[in-house]
Write a protein that holds these residues in place. Structure first.
Motif, PDB file in Angstrom:
ATOM      1  N   HIS A  58      70.978 -38.181  52.039  1.00  0.00           N
ATOM      2  CA  HIS A  58      71.640 -36.945  51.635  1.00  0.00           C
ATOM      3  C   HIS A  58      72.338 -36.327  52.841  1.00  0.00           C
ATOM      4  CE1 HIS A  58      68.784 -36.493  47.930  1.00  0.00           C
ATOM      5  NE2 HIS A  58      69.569 -37.551  47.878  1.00  0.00           N
ATOM      6  N   GLU A  59      73.182 -37.117  53.461  1.00  0.00           N
ATOM      7  CA  GLU A  59      73.978 -36.717  54.615  1.00  0.00           C
ATOM      8  C   GLU A  59      75.448 -36.735  54.239  1.00  0.00           C
ATOM      9  OE1 GLU A  59      73.043 -39.339  57.779  1.00  0.00           O
ATOM     10  OE2 GLU A  59      70.927 -38.755  57.896  1.00  0.00           O
ATOM     11  N   PRO A  60      76.298 -36.029  55.010  1.00  0.00           N
ATOM     12  CA  PRO A  60      77.719 -35.921  54.637  1.00  0.00           C
ATOM     13  C   PRO A  60      78.391 -37.251  54.327  1.00  0.00           C
ATOM     14  CG  PRO A  60      77.231 -34.439  56.440  1.00  0.00           C
ATOM     15  CD  PRO A  60      75.989 -35.226  56.201  1.00  0.00           C
ATOM     16  N   LEU A  63      77.183 -38.567  50.973  1.00  0.00           N
ATOM     17  CA  LEU A  63      77.598 -37.705  49.863  1.00  0.00           C
ATOM     18  C   LEU A  63      79.077 -37.933  49.543  1.00  0.00           C
ATOM     19  CD1 LEU A  63      75.723 -34.409  50.789  1.00  0.00           C
ATOM     20  CD2 LEU A  63      75.095 -36.099  49.046  1.00  0.00           C
ATOM     21  N   ASP A 123      83.982 -36.690  59.013  1.00  0.00           N
ATOM     22  CA  ASP A 123      82.545 -36.734  59.283  1.00  0.00           C
ATOM     23  C   ASP A 123      82.249 -37.591  60.508  1.00  0.00           C
ATOM     24  OD1 ASP A 123      79.551 -36.675  58.497  1.00  0.00           O
ATOM     25  OD2 ASP A 123      80.050 -38.810  58.530  1.00  0.00           O
ATOM     26  N   SER A 135      75.499 -31.054  62.007  1.00  0.00           N
ATOM     27  CA  SER A 135      74.818 -30.467  60.850  1.00  0.00           C
ATOM     28  C   SER A 135      75.241 -29.029  60.605  1.00  0.00           C
ATOM     29  CB  SER A 135      73.297 -30.543  61.043  1.00  0.00           C
ATOM     30  OG  SER A 135      72.917 -29.862  62.230  1.00  0.00           O
ATOM     31  N   THR A 139      77.817 -28.545  56.527  1.00  0.00           N
ATOM     32  CA  THR A 139      76.718 -28.133  55.662  1.00  0.00           C
ATOM     33  C   THR A 139      77.002 -28.605  54.233  1.00  0.00           C
ATOM     34  OG1 THR A 139      77.773 -26.026  55.141  1.00  0.00           O
ATOM     35  CG2 THR A 139      76.351 -26.095  57.087  1.00  0.00           C
ATOM     36  N   LYS A 140      76.008 -28.519  53.372  1.00  0.00           N
ATOM     37  CA  LYS A 140      76.210 -28.940  51.982  1.00  0.00           C
ATOM     38  C   LYS A 140      77.262 -28.081  51.288  1.00  0.00           C
ATOM     39  CE  LYS A 140      71.773 -31.209  51.190  1.00  0.00           C
ATOM     40  NZ  LYS A 140      70.548 -31.300  50.368  1.00  0.00           N
ATOM     41  N   TRP A 141      77.336 -26.818  51.670  1.00  0.00           N
ATOM     42  CA  TRP A 141      78.345 -25.933  51.089  1.00  0.00           C
ATOM     43  C   TRP A 141      79.745 -26.373  51.510  1.00  0.00           C
ATOM     44  CZ3 TRP A 141      79.948 -23.096  47.451  1.00  0.00           C
ATOM     45  CH2 TRP A 141      80.945 -22.136  47.625  1.00  0.00           C
ATOM     46  N   ILE A 143      80.575 -29.425  52.438  1.00  0.00           N
ATOM     47  CA  ILE A 143      80.814 -30.714  51.779  1.00  0.00           C
ATOM     48  C   ILE A 143      81.291 -30.498  50.347  1.00  0.00           C
ATOM     49  CG2 ILE A 143      79.700 -32.820  50.945  1.00  0.00           C
ATOM     50  CD1 ILE A 143      77.809 -32.558  53.383  1.00  0.00           C
ATOM     51  N   ALA A 144      80.631 -29.562  49.636  1.00  0.00           N
ATOM     52  CA  ALA A 144      81.032 -29.258  48.260  1.00  0.00           C
ATOM     53  C   ALA A 144      82.446 -28.700  48.214  1.00  0.00           C
ATOM     54  CB  ALA A 144      80.044 -28.274  47.637  1.00  0.00           C
TER      55      ALA A 144
END
Length: 313
Positions: A58-60, A63, A123, A135, A139-141, A143-144
């Protein structure tokens, strides 16, 4: 072959010839096409399952790879089943709305794939050139947001394509010398001046795949500069190794893509060669992407073997 009477400049149905000059070999050609399609569906479905169920992935990078795999699944399913129906059952007719939807999905999703590859290059750039903040930056935000931006870009820039095509009068023929509906293949059937539409298509291609490719090349120039400034050979090789899978995927995607694009607009390539390359552009990347990452990424390979029941926990 059935003869279709031509009575209107706005047909409700187009006829997909397949591969001109190779009609007698369609059944044989369908064997590798079907095999590649099955491998693509299985490989990308397995890749998505691996990334979803393995927390360490679950890394950039992975994903973005999952986004790429999802796009590959849709592209393959949009084009290949109709191609196989043509080859196996001579089902050559396609309704204009289905044809325009196929054009939109294929061009929109390949544009998205290019965007996801640019995101993967970004990335790698951050991971190698600014590893301590990797990191914090991706962040996941973030990435989204990047993923959503790529999707919106593709939909907005490619959305006008089917609308423009539906307005054109096709008074020459409704026969498309191709295995699937493709933007330039329909433009060439129009009996009006299409200079503006062709120019728009070129502009979109440059703003998407062309610009993405330039930015990817620039990112790798910066990556190589950072890698070769590292003090030890082992560190340089390790850093380059993290980029090798991405480079292989890019070569598999961009090489047939650029060949197909330029030969369709500027070249004089034999039709059956051009169409075979255009099909490879849709078939080979979706099959090769999960294979490349599965072979070169131990985490993906081990988890995939576990899901398939070939390796214990």
């Amino acid at each position: 072959m059935t003869v279709f009477n031509w009575t209107t400049s706005h047909p409700s149905t187009f006829i997909l010839v397949g591969i001109p000059g190779l009609e007698e070999f369609h059944l044989w050609i369908s064997i590798p096409f079907c095999s590649i399609y099955v491998l693509s569906i299985l490989g990308n479905s397995l890749l998505l399952a691996v990334i979803k169920t393995e927390p360490s992935l679950h890394e950039p990078m992975y994903l973005f790879l999952a986004m790429l795999a999802f796009a590959d699944l849709i592209i393959s399913t949009t084009a290949v089943p109709k191609i196989l129906c043509n080859f196996w059952f001579r089902d050559q007719a396609i309704h204009i709305n289905a044809c325009l939807m196929q054009i939109f999905l294929i061009h929109c999703l390949t544009t998205m794939e290019s965007g996801f590859m640019l995101a993967m290059a970004f990335d790698r750039y951050v991971a190698i050139c600014n590893p301590l903040r990797h990191s914090a930056i991706l962040t996941k935000w973030v990435i989204a947001q990047i993923g959503l931006g790529v999707v919106i870009r593709g939909a907005v820039l490619l959305g006008p394509h089917p609308i423009l095509l539906k307005q054109l009068p096709y008074c020459r023929t409704n026969v498309i010398a191709h295995t699937y509906c493709e933007f330039m293949a329909l433009v060439k059937l129009a009996c009006v001046d299409t200079t503006v539409i062709r120019a728009y298509s070129l502009l979109v291609a440059f703003l998407t795949a062309g610009l993405d490719f330039i930015l990817i090349v620039l990112s790798y120039i910066l990556i190589l500069r950072a890698v070769f400034s590292l003090p030890s050979k082992e560190a340089r090789l390790k850093s380059l190794g993290t980029c090798s899978s991405h480079v292989c995927v890019m070569l598999v995607f961009y090489t047939p893509a650029f060949f197909s694009f330029f030969s369709h607009r500027f070249g004089h390539v034999d039709p059956h060669i051009h169409i075979l390359i255009a099909n490879m552009y849709l078939l080979i990347p979706p099959m090769m992407n999960p294979i490349i990452y599965g072979v070169r990424t131990p985490g993906i390979r081990q988890r995939a073997l576990h899901i398939l029941g070939l390796k214990p926990v």
